[in-house]
Write a protein that holds these residues in place. Structure first.
Motif, PDB file in Angstrom:
ATOM      1  N   GLU A  94     -12.942 -54.343  37.512  1.00 42.60           N
ATOM      2  CA  GLU A  94     -13.811 -54.265  36.287  1.00 42.60           C
ATOM      3  C   GLU A  94     -14.312 -52.777  35.936  1.00 42.60           C
ATOM      4  N   GLN A  95     -15.109 -52.171  36.909  1.00 42.34           N
ATOM      5  CA  GLN A  95     -15.806 -50.787  36.629  1.00 42.34           C
ATOM      6  C   GLN A  95     -14.559 -49.895  36.483  1.00 42.34           C
ATOM      7  N   THR A  96     -13.505 -49.801  37.043  1.00 45.14           N
ATOM      8  CA  THR A  96     -12.539 -48.987  37.045  1.00 45.14           C
ATOM      9  C   THR A  96     -11.969 -49.049  35.307  1.00 45.14           C
ATOM     10  N   TYR A  97     -11.721 -50.082  35.158  1.00 47.05           N
ATOM     11  CA  TYR A  97     -11.128 -50.006  33.804  1.00 47.05           C
ATOM     12  C   TYR A  97     -12.203 -49.829  32.552  1.00 47.05           C
ATOM     13  N   THR A  98     -13.476 -50.375  32.839  1.00 47.65           N
ATOM     14  CA  THR A  98     -14.438 -50.048  31.949  1.00 47.65           C
ATOM     15  C   THR A  98     -14.707 -48.444  31.833  1.00 47.65           C
ATOM     16  N   GLN A  99     -14.537 -47.691  32.871  1.00 49.60           N
ATOM     17  CA  GLN A  99     -14.335 -46.128  32.871  1.00 49.60           C
ATOM     18  C   GLN A  99     -13.261 -45.644  32.086  1.00 49.60           C
ATOM     19  N   ILE A 100     -12.157 -45.998  32.435  1.00 52.77           N
ATOM     20  CA  ILE A 100     -11.076 -45.613  31.658  1.00 52.77           C
ATOM     21  C   ILE A 100     -11.206 -45.925  30.168  1.00 52.77           C
ATOM     22  N   THR A 101     -11.271 -46.993  29.705  1.00 58.11           N
ATOM     23  CA  THR A 101     -11.586 -47.317  28.231  1.00 58.11           C
ATOM     24  C   THR A 101     -12.748 -46.415  27.512  1.00 58.11           C
ATOM     25  N   THR A 102     -13.854 -46.356  28.329  1.00 63.91           N
ATOM     26  CA  THR A 102     -14.899 -45.911  27.698  1.00 63.91           C
ATOM     27  C   THR A 102     -14.654 -44.394  27.347  1.00 63.91           C
ATOM     28  N   ASP A 103     -14.045 -43.692  28.594  1.00 66.80           N
ATOM     29  CA  ASP A 103     -13.892 -42.525  28.416  1.00 66.80           C
ATOM     30  C   ASP A 103     -12.670 -42.213  27.066  1.00 66.80           C
ATOM     31  N   LEU A 104     -11.880 -42.907  27.072  1.00 64.92           N
ATOM     32  CA  LEU A 104     -10.707 -42.828  26.075  1.00 64.92           C
ATOM     33  C   LEU A 104     -11.312 -43.164  24.676  1.00 64.92           C
ATOM     34  N   ALA A 105     -12.351 -44.240  24.553  1.00 65.00           N
ATOM     35  CA  ALA A 105     -12.779 -44.602  23.236  1.00 65.00           C
ATOM     36  C   ALA A 105     -13.426 -43.418  22.764  1.00 65.00           C
TER      37      ALA A 105
END
Length: 455
Positions: A184-195
């Motif tokens: 969950e933290q992995t994908y939160t980091q990825i999507t937050t950075d990209l957004a």
């Protein structure tokens, strides 16, 4: 400016390599280069990000080698390097140091740029350039994190959110503790950075090796697709295509020349490829799955542009969108054809059969000889989805997406079981097998004490 950037890069590279060769369990310094070399200008930071040998070669060819698009003959399996053979056969001890270290080099340089930005004042005069540099660094970091997540942690799903994720390095301190996050933290980091990046990146860039806003939306579409968040994937692909939607008419690539498909072509939104290492993925070893090759219609120009015949009657891949590097290179950048397929799939999954088929047919009419394409039709969304997934595999061969696709489609109940037959012995990779998550290299486990993925 280029010489200054090269100087910074060489100093950074020496330190980055120590991530692999030394222990990563203690902080060395918050900014290890501050007393040695610290860029003081935005132009220097941009130049570091522009060194594409580090920032645009983050693709992982191991996933293409391990997928079901290719096979290696019995004789050649014995000839390829051991690391290739073990990964090709899904050996329970298979691992690959470069698949871990290469993306983390990109993460390191991204973090270095982000930390250097803290010491550069953002003013009304430089705000746009400042934001572009920051957004690009966030994009490159997210791209690398996503590549790593496809190999070293479970697919995103409600049941796996608390499972071990990747190491989310957010600092350039090379000896910061290496601690695994959760999925969950992995994908939160990825999507937050990209957004965040999508809001600050420019609409247009001089070179497709630099990310633009469309690239951030396109990568978000890919990420959300892997998460099986189809409404979000649709929205991001749609936004991307509103910004860039050009498709190549493959008829304009005839007669076939070398390279078959030019690099930096009209479909390329963001350019990235694998570092060609694994010999088993390239001629003369890798041969295209015979049933996959036969699935291309004779009037489908991909059959001619993607593949070259071998002396034994088999076929090798030659149609890379990174053909400037090498014809069979795995291109895993962002391109419009993938976006059309993502939007089509998500439309079908949400019951919009008409729009799904419109996107599919818009793509495929550009892949067939003029006057021969018969548009796809479907009685319902389920039939449309079947057609789209079949064409997705055919369009995105050697694009680094098949491994992720099988993982997510099996979570939907597809029951895809890749199979190898070598010297009379059958090797399989069942959908629930832990080998769908690859082993972290032993060098990294020994240096950090992190938990290894199970076998």
């Amino acid at each position: 400016m280029l010489l200054r950037a090269q100087f910074f890069l060489y100093a950074l590279l020496i330190l980055a390599l120590s991530i692999i060769c030394t222990s990563c369990t203690k902080y060395l310094d918050k900014k290890p280069l501050k007393s040695q070399v610290l860029p003081e200008r935005l132009e220097d930071l941009q130049a570091i990000l522009d060194l594409n040998a580090r920032m645009n070669e983050q693709g992982l060819d191991v996933t293409e080698l391990a997928s079901d698009n290719i096979y290696i003959s019995d004789a050649d399996v014995a000839s390829v390097p051991e690391i290739d053979r073990l990964n090709y056969l899904w050996d329970k001890e298979a691992m690959d140091l470069s698949s871990w270290s290469r993306p983390y080099q990109g993460v390191y340089f991204s973090n270095f740029v982000l930390e250097a930005l803290v010491d550069i004042a953002r003013t009304s005069a430089n705000a746009e350039q400042y934001d572009h540099v920051k957004a690009a660094a966030l994009f490159y970091r997210a791209f690398a994190f996503f590549e790593l997540a496809q190999v070293y942690c479970s697919p995103y799903a409600p049941a796996t959110l608390g499972s071990p994720g990747i190491v989310l390095r957010n600092t350039a301190a090379i000896q910061a503790n290496s601690v695994r996050s959760t999925v969950e933290q992995t994908y939160t980091q990825i999507t937050t950075d990209l957004a965040t990046a999508a809001m600050m990146l420019p609409a247009q860039v001089a070179f497709s090796t630099r990310p633009c806003a469309a690239a951030a939306h396109g990568l978000l579409a890919r990420v959300y697709l892997s998460m099986r968040d189809y409404p979000s994937a649709y929205a991001q692909a749609d936004t991307c295509l509103q910004m860039q939607h050009a498709l190549i008419d493959y008829n304009n690539l005839l007669p076939v020349s070398a390279p078959a498909i030019p690099a930096f072509n009209a479909e390329t939104i963001f350019y990235n490829h694998s570092l060609v290492r694994m010999q088993g993925l390239f001629p003369p070893y890798a041969k295209i799955d015979s049933l996959l090759y036969q699935s291309y219609d004779d009037n489908d120009l991909r059959k001619e542009l993607f593949f070259a015949g071998n002396d034994d009657g088999s076929y090798a891949f030659k149609g890379s969108y990174a053909s400037n590097y090498w014809d069979p290179t795995v291109f895993d950048g962002i391109a419009t054809d993938e976006m059309f397929l993502i939007r089509a799939e998500c439309s079908a999954r949400t019951g919009n059969t008409v729009e799904a088929l419109q996107d599919l047919n818009s793509l495929l009419v550009n892949r067939y000889r003029h006057g021969t394409y018969v548009p796809h039709s479907a009685s319902d969304a389920s039939e449309a989805l079947t057609n789209i997934l079949r064409e997705r595999r055919k369009e995105l061969i050697y694009r680094g997406q098949r491994w992720t696709d099988i993982r997510r489609l099996n979570a939907e109940g597809a029951g895809i079981v890749p199979t190898r037959k070598v010297n009379g012995k059958e090797y399989t990779l069942p959908s629930e097998d832990p080998r769908w998550i690859m082993l972290i290299p032993e060098e990294i486990i020994s240096a950090t004490g992190m938990a290894q993925n199970p076998r």
